[in-house]
Design an enzyme around this catalytic site. Sequence first.
Site, PDB file in Angstrom:
ATOM      1  N   ASP A  28      -2.248 -21.548  26.398  1.00 45.30           N
ATOM      2  CA  ASP A  28      -2.412 -21.767  27.134  1.00 45.30           C
ATOM      3  C   ASP A  28      -4.444 -22.796  26.811  1.00 45.30           C
ATOM      4  O   ASP A  28      -3.984 -22.563  25.290  1.00 45.30           O
ATOM      5  CB  ASP A  28      -3.073 -19.955  26.780  1.00 45.30           C
ATOM      6  CG  ASP A  28      -3.569 -19.480  28.487  1.00 45.30           C
ATOM      7  OD1 ASP A  28      -3.579 -18.797  28.420  1.00 45.30           O
ATOM      8  OD2 ASP A  28      -4.611 -19.808  28.840  1.00 45.30           O
ATOM      9  N   ILE A  29      -4.406 -23.338  28.381  1.00 45.16           N
ATOM     10  CA  ILE A  29      -5.927 -24.037  28.253  1.00 45.16           C
ATOM     11  C   ILE A  29      -6.829 -22.866  27.410  1.00 45.16           C
ATOM     12  O   ILE A  29      -7.589 -23.697  26.972  1.00 45.16           O
ATOM     13  CB  ILE A  29      -5.846 -24.905  29.341  1.00 45.16           C
ATOM     14  CG1 ILE A  29      -6.687 -26.257  29.233  1.00 45.16           C
ATOM     15  CG2 ILE A  29      -6.703 -23.387  30.156  1.00 45.16           C
ATOM     16  CD1 ILE A  29      -6.669 -26.918  30.459  1.00 45.16           C
ATOM     17  N   GLU A  94      -3.742 -14.260  37.630  1.00 46.00           N
ATOM     18  CA  GLU A  94      -4.539 -15.853  38.124  1.00 46.00           C
ATOM     19  C   GLU A  94      -3.139 -16.960  38.977  1.00 46.00           C
ATOM     20  O   GLU A  94      -3.518 -17.544  40.524  1.00 46.00           O
ATOM     21  CB  GLU A  94      -5.219 -16.548  37.153  1.00 46.00           C
ATOM     22  CG  GLU A  94      -6.513 -15.769  37.022  1.00 46.00           C
ATOM     23  CD  GLU A  94      -7.292 -16.598  35.496  1.00 46.00           C
ATOM     24  OE1 GLU A  94      -6.999 -17.920  35.451  1.00 46.00           O
ATOM     25  OE2 GLU A  94      -8.147 -16.211  34.787  1.00 46.00           O
ATOM     26  N   HIS A  99       4.861 -15.612  35.284  1.00 41.40           N
ATOM     27  CA  HIS A  99       5.046 -16.225  32.760  1.00 41.40           C
ATOM     28  C   HIS A  99       4.655 -15.335  32.646  1.00 41.40           C
ATOM     29  O   HIS A  99       4.478 -14.063  32.420  1.00 41.40           O
ATOM     30  CB  HIS A  99       3.625 -17.126  33.463  1.00 41.40           C
ATOM     31  CG  HIS A  99       2.203 -16.799  34.129  1.00 41.40           C
ATOM     32  ND1 HIS A  99       2.327 -16.528  35.233  1.00 41.40           N
ATOM     33  CD2 HIS A  99       1.747 -16.200  32.936  1.00 41.40           C
ATOM     34  CE1 HIS A  99       0.909 -15.549  35.712  1.00 41.40           C
ATOM     35  NE2 HIS A  99       0.485 -15.664  34.462  1.00 41.40           N
ATOM     36  N   HIS A 101       2.991 -14.379  28.826  1.00 42.95           N
ATOM     37  CA  HIS A 101       1.914 -14.842  27.743  1.00 42.95           C
ATOM     38  C   HIS A 101       2.461 -14.060  26.398  1.00 42.95           C
ATOM     39  O   HIS A 101       3.250 -13.447  25.922  1.00 42.95           O
ATOM     40  CB  HIS A 101       0.669 -14.510  27.438  1.00 42.95           C
ATOM     41  CG  HIS A 101       0.032 -14.645  29.178  1.00 42.95           C
ATOM     42  ND1 HIS A 101      -0.951 -15.376  29.427  1.00 42.95           N
ATOM     43  CD2 HIS A 101      -0.003 -14.035  30.216  1.00 42.95           C
ATOM     44  CE1 HIS A 101      -1.534 -15.720  30.499  1.00 42.95           C
ATOM     45  NE2 HIS A 101      -1.062 -15.132  31.354  1.00 42.95           N
TER      46      HIS A 101
HETATM   47  P1  AMP Z   1      -2.420 -15.543  34.137  1.00 39.63           P
HETATM   48  O1  AMP Z   1      -4.280 -14.573  34.263  1.00 39.63           O
HETATM   49  O2  AMP Z   1      -1.590 -14.028  33.947  1.00 39.63           O
HETATM   50  O3  AMP Z   1      -1.747 -15.836  35.604  1.00 39.63           O
HETATM   51  O4  AMP Z   1      -2.566 -16.448  33.183  1.00 39.63           O
HETATM   52  C1  AMP Z   1      -2.339 -17.614  33.757  1.00 39.63           C
HETATM   53  C2  AMP Z   1      -2.729 -18.522  32.360  1.00 39.63           C
HETATM   54  O5  AMP Z   1      -2.683 -19.689  32.959  1.00 39.63           O
HETATM   55  C3  AMP Z   1      -4.368 -18.602  31.837  1.00 39.63           C
HETATM   56  O6  AMP Z   1      -4.334 -17.599  30.632  1.00 39.63           O
HETATM   57  C4  AMP Z   1      -4.797 -19.821  32.133  1.00 39.63           C
HETATM   58  O7  AMP Z   1      -5.876 -19.883  30.794  1.00 39.63           O
HETATM   59  C5  AMP Z   1      -3.750 -21.059  32.356  1.00 39.63           C
HETATM   60  N1  AMP Z   1      -3.695 -22.293  32.037  1.00 39.63           N
HETATM   61  C6  AMP Z   1      -4.364 -22.314  33.255  1.00 39.63           C
HETATM   62  N2  AMP Z   1      -4.422 -23.329  33.672  1.00 39.63           N
HETATM   63  C7  AMP Z   1      -3.830 -23.935  32.380  1.00 39.63           C
HETATM   64  C8  AMP Z   1      -3.116 -25.275  32.123  1.00 39.63           C
HETATM   65  N3  AMP Z   1      -3.394 -26.248  32.852  1.00 39.63           N
HETATM   66  N4  AMP Z   1      -2.558 -25.191  31.017  1.00 39.63           N
HETATM   67  C9  AMP Z   1      -2.597 -24.646  30.284  1.00 39.63           C
HETATM   68  N5  AMP Z   1      -2.869 -23.235  30.566  1.00 39.63           N
HETATM   69  C10 AMP Z   1      -2.972 -22.754  31.795  1.00 39.63           C
END
Ligand code: AMP
Length: 113
Positions: A28-29, A94, A99, A101
């Site tokens: 995760d970024i 988001e 997905h 985590h």
């Molecule tokens: P959610 O809030 O459950 O939809 O999780 C989306 C996740 O994707 C968040 O934890 C973000 O930090 C992660 N995320 C968004 N863009 C990227 C990216 N380019 N590379 C890695 N993780 C990302």
Amino acid sequence: MTVFKKIIDGEIPCNKIYEDEYILAFHDINPHAKVHAVVIPKPTHLKRIQDAQLKDVELLGHLMCKIPEIAKILGIDKDGYRIITNNGDHAGQEVPHIHFHILGGEPLGKLRG
Ligand code: AMP
């Protein structure tokens, strides 16, 4: 198109942990624990868990069964880890691409419902 689809297509780079025909796992970024990975299915038709149908059993079962292997690659399999799916607005989802985590690498505290 979501950011995850762009990652799958290689339009956006990711810090890849594991990939096969069905799924992709990457760091995760914006990590919320010492180790924070995201595991996604490559098909894009599942935005949320309620989109899942019986035809998706193999895909989602594969993803779930691969999580221990991904945790092992991350070196968190022995101490344990948390698997979270943010599903919908109240959960703070988001990215509309289902997905999971994986959080670990340190004690996470008890999750309270
Ligand atoms: P959610 O809030 O459950 O939809 O999780 C989306 C996740 O994707 C968040 O934890 C973000 O930090 C992660 N995320 C968004 N863009 C990227 C990216 N380019 N590379 C890695 N993780 C990302």
